[in-house]
Design an enzyme around this catalytic site. Structure first.
Site, short mmCIF file in Angstrom:
data_model
loop_
_atom_site.label_atom_id
_atom_site.label_comp_id
_atom_site.label_asym_id
_atom_site.label_seq_id
_atom_site.Cartn_x
_atom_site.Cartn_y
_atom_site.Cartn_z
N GLU A 99 0.85 -1.19 0.00
CA GLU A 99 0.00 0.00 0.00
C GLU A 99 0.89 1.24 0.00
O GLU A 99 1.80 1.36 0.82
CB GLU A 99 -0.90 0.01 1.24
CG GLU A 99 -1.76 1.26 1.33
CD GLU A 99 -2.42 1.46 2.69
OE1 GLU A 99 -2.93 2.58 2.93
OE2 GLU A 99 -2.40 0.53 3.52
N GLU A 145 5.55 14.23 -2.01
CA GLU A 145 6.33 13.21 -1.29
C GLU A 145 6.20 11.82 -1.90
O GLU A 145 7.08 10.98 -1.75
CB GLU A 145 5.88 13.13 0.18
CG GLU A 145 6.06 14.40 0.98
CD GLU A 145 4.81 15.28 0.95
OE1 GLU A 145 4.67 16.10 1.86
OE2 GLU A 145 4.00 15.13 0.02
N GLN A 164 -11.92 10.33 -12.42
CA GLN A 164 -11.30 10.48 -13.74
C GLN A 164 -10.00 11.28 -13.65
O GLN A 164 -8.98 10.91 -14.24
CB GLN A 164 -12.27 11.18 -14.70
CG GLN A 164 -13.52 10.37 -15.01
CD GLN A 164 -14.51 11.18 -15.83
OE1 GLN A 164 -14.12 11.91 -16.76
NE2 GLN A 164 -15.79 11.10 -15.50
N LYS A 174 -19.00 4.29 -17.40
CA LYS A 174 -18.39 5.61 -17.64
C LYS A 174 -16.97 5.66 -17.07
O LYS A 174 -16.04 6.14 -17.74
CB LYS A 174 -19.26 6.69 -17.00
CG LYS A 174 -18.79 8.11 -17.27
CD LYS A 174 -19.76 9.11 -16.63
CE LYS A 174 -19.33 10.54 -16.88
NZ LYS A 174 -20.24 11.51 -16.22
N CYS A 188 0.12 -1.11 29.84
CA CYS A 188 1.35 -0.31 29.82
C CYS A 188 1.29 0.78 30.90
O CYS A 188 1.41 0.48 32.09
CB CYS A 188 1.58 0.26 28.43
SG CYS A 188 3.28 0.86 28.18
N MET A 232 -0.97 -0.17 33.68
CA MET A 232 -0.44 -1.00 34.76
C MET A 232 0.34 -0.14 35.75
O MET A 232 0.30 -0.35 36.96
CB MET A 232 0.48 -2.10 34.22
CG MET A 232 0.89 -3.11 35.28
SD MET A 232 2.45 -3.98 34.96
CE MET A 232 3.66 -2.86 35.66
N HIS A 247 1.55 -4.84 25.64
CA HIS A 247 0.37 -4.39 24.89
C HIS A 247 -0.36 -5.60 24.30
O HIS A 247 -0.07 -6.01 23.17
CB HIS A 247 0.79 -3.44 23.76
CG HIS A 247 1.20 -2.09 24.23
ND1 HIS A 247 0.33 -1.01 24.27
CD2 HIS A 247 2.38 -1.62 24.71
CE1 HIS A 247 0.96 0.06 24.75
NE2 HIS A 247 2.21 -0.29 25.03
N GLU A 271 -3.20 -5.80 23.04
CA GLU A 271 -4.07 -5.48 21.90
C GLU A 271 -3.43 -5.77 20.55
O GLU A 271 -4.13 -5.92 19.54
CB GLU A 271 -4.51 -4.00 21.95
CG GLU A 271 -3.43 -2.97 21.68
CD GLU A 271 -2.67 -2.51 22.92
OE1 GLU A 271 -2.14 -1.38 22.91
OE2 GLU A 271 -2.61 -3.29 23.89
#
Length: 535
Positions: A141, A150, A193, A224, A381, A384, A507, A509
């Protein structure tokens, strides 16, 4: 031979290129292909590690300790793979590498230029991602929008690859917006377009156009777009706004996105088997109950700063047939006087990670409230660390206890700098980062949810629990249920006589998946569901 797919974006940023790339990755993986995926970010920072969450959102950490773009979280969750440092490339990284090579004399005194030196380094990062993982397909990506200054070296590099390795081995997918003009009551294709025209002026003809839209587009409109952009009508893929992100791979499959890719690249593979994914989408669309979790943080104005935390809460909810809503609570506004009001209607409280002193006292108040009122609590983190500070202050009576990060002169530094961090001066890339083992204590809640003696989790911190206070805290009922295998570093703390009061230095998650929720989140949501049902 490895095949390479590039996903670009036009018209506006934040179109969901990452979700499209991740969805395609899932479809190709389910066709039996080995897929890896990466994100190229054109900003000049080496990585997002020192960027404000307000600027960039969450910093996602990989197993090998790379601080990366939040899109890598989407990639890992959708495709169910573990990515690495080759999966996120920035302009800063590329220029840094090229300049080091120049200083070493690698270019034999030649003039170092954007073409070929920068573009060659970019291409090398694409090839390396495939070699390191032995991938059949590499999806890359390109961040930002076509037309950004950039992005030009990135687009030039991926343009060259078509000539380098052959048309059938490279594919370009362009994501654009078809906006709905409310006053006119019409969808407009002109921005698409112009975006494709800009891309073609740079030498890239997209093979597929994925159209983001608020509402369905007509066949005439697809015709189109195909006519003006010089592609087949079937290669115009509609991607309508969705309430459930996990439904997008199925929508793209329905329109034949993965089939188009396999045909163009001559990939001989089976149809994507998506029955498990369909079960997930069906479950998410038909959850039987709802709970609310209060998230106490300092970046709550930008939910992307906590995107993996929110997704992990939802994943855990799916395991209990529960829709998890998040109530955003600004830690800076929390006081002893208003905490009950701010958390009203919540069934659990989570305090996620963060840096700096802003909002810390509010997090301590919220943690105390959860502890004293038997509200399910999960700290991550910094979460805690504030749980440890709160207990030291209010149970042990160590008034003024704090973290050395926030109050270097505190008499009771419950949280202190890691010994190996004492001589570190640079901020970027110097934290304790990546996957480390954690040894669990039997008979604890942590052991109960993991059902394992040693687990591996991802870290991102510079400060740690101060062992000088360990015995004192243990004697007052504070449980250290997870440590590094040598016992030196505290990884998980919890309280015995509480429905669920658990916090981790790591972490959790970053390792949650929609079909495989992370154990600490699952335990937390399970306790929160139970609390909700008892009301």
């Amino acid at each position: 031979m490895t095949k390479y797919i590039f996903v670009t974006g036009g018209v506006v940023s934040s179109l969901g290129k990452g979700i499209v790339a991740a969805s395609l990755g899932r479809l190709l993986k389910n066709r039996g292909l080995n897929v890896t995926i990466q994100k190229f970010d054109p900003y000049i920072n080496v990585d997002p590690g020192t960027m404000s969450p307000y600027q960039h959102g969450e910093v996602f950490v990989t197993d090998d300790g790379a601080e990366t773009d939040l899109d890598l979280g989407h990639y890992e969750r959708f495709i169910d793979i573990n990515l690495n440092k080759f999966s996120n490339v920035t302009t800063g990284k590329i220029y840094s590498t090229v300049l080091k090579k120049e200083r070493r004399g690698d270019y034999l005194g030649g003039t170092v230029q954007v073409i070929p030196h920068i573009t060659n380094e970019l291409k090398d990062r694409v090839y390396r991602a495939g070699k390191e993982t032995n991938a059949d397909v590499v999806i890359t990506e390109i961040g930002g929008t076509v037309g950004d200054i950039e992005s030009l070296p990135f687009l030039e590099a991926i343009r060259q690859m078509k000539s380098d390795i052959g048309r059938e081995n490279v594919m370009y997918i362009h994501c654009t917006l078809v906006p709905y003009i409310k006053a006119a009551g019409e969808l407009k294709t002109k921005p698409t377009q112009h975006s494709v025209k800009e891309l073609r002026s740079l030498g890239i003809q997209p093979n597929i156009i994925v159209v983001r839209t608020e509402m369905p587009i007509s066949q005439d409109m697809k015709d189109k777009i195909a006519l003006f952009c010089d592609i087949d009508t079937k290669a115009v893929i509609e991607c309508e706004d969705a309430d459930n992100l996990y439904s997008i791979p199925l929508e793209l499959q329905k329109q034949g996105l993965d089939k188009l890719v396999c045909e163009h690249m001559k990939l001989a593979c089976k149809e994507a088997e998506m029955s498990e994914w369909k079960e997930l989408v069906n479950k998410v669309s038909n959850l039987s109950q709802t709970i609310t979790i209060g998230l106490v943080g300092k970046y709550v104005e930008l939910p992307d700063a906590y995107i993996s935390v929110v997704e992990s809460l939802r994943h855990a909810g799916y395991a209990f047939d529960t829709d998890v809503k998040v109530k955003w609570i600004n830690a800076e506004e929390v006081t002893e006087n208003n905490i009950a009001e701010l958390t009203s209607g919540t069934d659990g409280i989570i305090v996620p990670g963060g840096f700096g002193d802003r909002g810390v006292e509010g997090k301590i108040v919220a943690t105390k409230y959860a502890r004293e009122n038997n509200i399910p609590f999960l700290g991550i983190c910094l979460g805690m660390q504030v749980a440890s500070i709160e207990y030291a202050r209010n149970v042990l009576g160590l008034k003024g206890a704090h973290s050395a990060e926030i109050d270097p002169s505190t008499q009771y530094p419950i949280i202190d700098l890691l010994p190996e961090q004492k001589d570190v001066e640079d901020l970027g890339g110097t934290l304790r980062l990546g996957l480390y083992p954690c040894k669990l204590e039997e008979g604890t809640k942590a052991f109960e949810v993991y059902q394992d003696e040693v687990v591996y989790e991802r870290h991102r911190h510079r400060y740690e629990f101060n062992n000088e206070f360990r015995q004192q805290m243990e004697e007052q009922g504070f449980v250290f249920s997870g440590t590094s295998p040598d016992g030196r570093l505290v990884e998980i703390i919890e309280l015995k006589d509480h429905p669920w009061f658990v916090a981790s230095q790591f972490h959790p998650e970053f390792k949650s998946r929609p079909t495989r929720p992370q154990p600490l989140f699952k335990g937390f949501i399970g306790a929160s569901v139970e609390a909700a049902n008892q009301k």
